[in-house]
Design a protein around this motif. Structure first.
Motif, short mmCIF file in Angstrom:
data_model
loop_
_atom_site.label_atom_id
_atom_site.label_comp_id
_atom_site.label_asym_id
_atom_site.label_seq_id
_atom_site.Cartn_x
_atom_site.Cartn_y
_atom_site.Cartn_z
N THR A 112 7.80 1.56 20.62
CA THR A 112 7.25 2.81 21.15
C THR A 112 8.19 3.97 20.86
N GLY A 162 0.27 8.88 23.62
CA GLY A 162 0.04 8.52 25.02
C GLY A 162 -0.44 7.09 25.09
N ASP A 206 4.67 7.38 23.62
CA ASP A 206 4.41 7.58 25.04
C ASP A 206 5.64 8.16 25.71
#
Length: 125
Positions: free
Chosen positions: A73, A45, A65
């Motif tokens: 990411t 997250g 995330d």
């Protein structure tokens, strides 16, 4: 165990105003005080990846995330049972719990993929 799926939140988290970057800097800094140099850190997250700036350069940082804000990411939706692959020394889970009903799923995966005794869970609003 069955997973509860909420409405897809990916579009909601594209809204940068939800992340309130400056508000969460102190929390990220506090969390990183417990990370040892050279550890492989999962930031579950990750949002703006605030902890990255407070980690020792020898650390390996894995951001994850629901939205991809940077090329590195790993995108996954915890509410749909998605979780990043890999083994980690430490996991940072900052401000995630209020957005997922699948806490048991997340904790099970963290127990499998994070070294025993090296899990850091922080939550404050």
């Amino acid at each position: 165990m069955s997973l509860i799926s909420l409405e897809d939140n990916r579009e909601n988290w594209q809204d940068e105003t939800l992340l309130q970057k400056e508000r969460w800097l102190p929390r990220a800094k506090r969390a990183c005080m417990f990370v040892r140099p050279g550890e492989h850190v999962l930031d579950l997250g990750c949002g703006y990846q605030l902890p990255r700036q407070f980690l020792e350069p020898a650390c390996t940082y894995t951001p994850c995330d629901i939205s991809q804000r940077t090329p590195d990411t790993i995108v996954c939706d915890l509410n749909k049972g998605e979780f990043p692959e890999g083994q980690f020394d430490t996991a940072l889970v900052l401000g995630v719990w209020e957005y997922t009903p699948n806490i048991d799923f997340i904790l099970d995966r963290l127990r499998q993929q994070v070294k025993k005794g090296r899990l850091l869970l922080l939550h404050d609003q």
